[in-house]
Enzyme design. Structure first.
Site, PDB file in Angstrom:
ATOM      1  N   ASN A 151      -2.625   7.926  -3.937  1.00 15.47           N
ATOM      2  CA  ASN A 151      -3.739   7.182  -4.545  1.00 15.47           C
ATOM      3  C   ASN A 151      -4.248   6.116  -3.569  1.00 15.47           C
ATOM      4  O   ASN A 151      -4.263   4.919  -3.868  1.00 15.47           O
ATOM      5  CB  ASN A 151      -3.301   6.557  -5.872  1.00 15.47           C
ATOM      6  N   HIS A 184      -3.767   0.342 -14.895  1.00 16.06           N
ATOM      7  CA  HIS A 184      -3.427   1.691 -15.347  1.00 16.06           C
ATOM      8  C   HIS A 184      -3.485   1.823 -16.862  1.00 16.06           C
ATOM      9  O   HIS A 184      -3.850   2.891 -17.371  1.00 16.06           O
ATOM     10  CB  HIS A 184      -2.038   2.087 -14.856  1.00 16.06           C
TER      11      HIS A 184
END
EC number: 2.3.1.-
Length: 428
Positions: A253, A284
């Site tokens: 990521n 998140h």
């Protein structure tokens, strides 16, 4: 951005965007669908939150802060004028990245939209940027086909093998009661390995979509081959062969890691590693498993840093010892990563603690002991930043603000204009 002004816009935009995202995630989890992940509006909101906050910090750096106060990457990404409404909406809501990203800098996006991304500077042998002339527009077809092949293999792996190796089996009572420790370790690694292809699929497909539209060109390598990895979000080979926690995080990521670095780690004055992991958890979502994973990640990162700084230099030579060291650190890294991210997959707090208790919190204990017993060395972040500021003052005229940052490239006209400005400053 318009109302608050450039002095404080980064703070207000950051708090508002992250707060709004958190409200969306609470709504998704506790009102719509708790206990099972579903890809809905909060996914695009996560990407837009990154873009809004990144742009706010880049405008703040470019229109308020002095150049000598900026790091080279901040200087290269700084935005020197307020975007128009059309530019702002185009950057945030373009079709290429609205669903899965990946994040890109505003300067890279505008350079692409204005058709200037193919006239790029390339690093020469002396480290300076050399402008490339006479290049035709490179075709992204080969890069797109390669990435679509990776997507197909990842999807096939996910639909077949991943289904037979569920992460939840790590907390199965029968498995915990009957399996030996080597079996538990191997299954932990294999089950988390099988959980990764869905991320490989999504991020590689998102990258391929941008490349197919012509976005993602990063210049040419030393062999003259076009590079299409400007906004790539992962490097699969480096992930699977990681020999350190940092190496894994640097290749997983990638664009989100760069966002966390630019808006938090580089700007935090107190415990930047802890603040960065906490921000990552908030971004998140609100599942408890996310917070367990990232808090464990703080411990693992600090412990791995201490181990590496204290022992690695003993195993650099000869090559046979280095190879043995790499094999051992690969095994330890893969087990530590798998151990850390189990709550991220399980989401809920009860099964997460069931897993950690079945392992007797062994890696948590080891990490704490490492931090207590081994001498810790200060990170070079503050020292490097001080040196960057000092060098930027002493070499301001020689370098002419040619630093591009990690993901941003100046166009031919910009480089030429800067060279002219540099010459005029020399003469004055």
């Amino acid at each position: 951005m318009i109302i608050i002004g450039v002095e404080n816009m980064h703070t207000y935009c950051f708090l508002f965007a992250l707060g709004y995202l958190t409200v969306c995630q609470i709504t998704r989890v506790y009102i719509f669908d708790y206990g099972q992940y579903s890809a809905d509006f909060s996914g695009p909101m996560m990407i837009i939150t990154q873009k809004i906050t990144s742009l706010a910090y880049e405008i703040h750096d470019g229109m308020f802060r002095k150049d000598e106060e900026l790091t080279p990457s901040q200087r290269g990404l700084a935005v020197r004028r307020m975007p128009s409404l059309l530019e702002y909406l185009s950057y945030n809501c373009n079709f290429m990245g609205i669903l899965a990203g990946p994040l890109c800098s505003y300067k890279d996006y505008i350079t692409f939209i204005e058709g200037r991304s193919y006239h790029m500077a390339q690093s020469g042998e002396n480290g300076r940027e050399e402008i490339q002339y006479g290049r035709t527009e490179p075709s992204p077809n080969i890069a797109v086909i390669q990435k679509l092949l990776v997507c197909g293999l990842s999807l096939l792996f996910h639909l077949t093998i991943s289904k037979t190796l569920p992460v939840e089996y790590n907390i199965d009572e029968h498995f915990q009661a009957t399996a030996s420790w080597p079996t538990k370790v191997v299954y932990l690694y294999v089950s988390l390995l099988a959980a990764r292809p869905k991320y490989y699929f999504a991020w590689t497909l998102a990258d391929a979509i941008n490349n197919a539209a012509g976005f993602g060109f990063r210049g040419y390598d030393e062999n003259g081959a076009a590079r299409w990895d400007l906004i790539s979000n992962l490097r699969i080979q480096q992930i699977e062969m990681s020999t350190s926690f940092k190496m894994f995080l640097d290749n997983w990521n990638i664009q989100t890691a760069l966002w966390l670095k630019r808006v938090c780690y580089e700007r935090a004055s107190l415990s930047p590693t802890i603040q960065t992991f906490i921000l990552s958890a908030i971004w998140h979502g609100v599942y408890p498993g996310y917070y367990l994973t990232f808090l464990t990640g703080v411990l693992m990162t600090l412990a791995a840093r201490a181990m590496r700084s204290n022992f690695r230099h003993y195993f650099v030579k000869p090559p046979q010892v280095k190879l043995l060291y790499d094999v051992v650190t690969w095994i330890v890294t893969q087990i530590a990563i798998s151990y850390t991210v189990v709550p991220f997959v399980l989401l809920s707090i009860k099964p997460s603690f069931m897993f950690y208790s079945s392992w007797y919190y062994c890696l948590h204990i080891v990490g704490i002991l490492v931090l207590l017993l081994l001498p810790s060395k200060k990170t070079q972040r503050g020292k490097n930043r001080h040196e960057d500021i000092r060098l930027s003052r002493s070499k301001k005229f020689d370098e002419g603000e040619n630093s591009l940052g990690q993901n941003s490239f100046y166009t031919t006209n910009n480089v030429c204009n800067q060279n002219q400005e540099m010459a005029s400053r020399h003469s004055s």
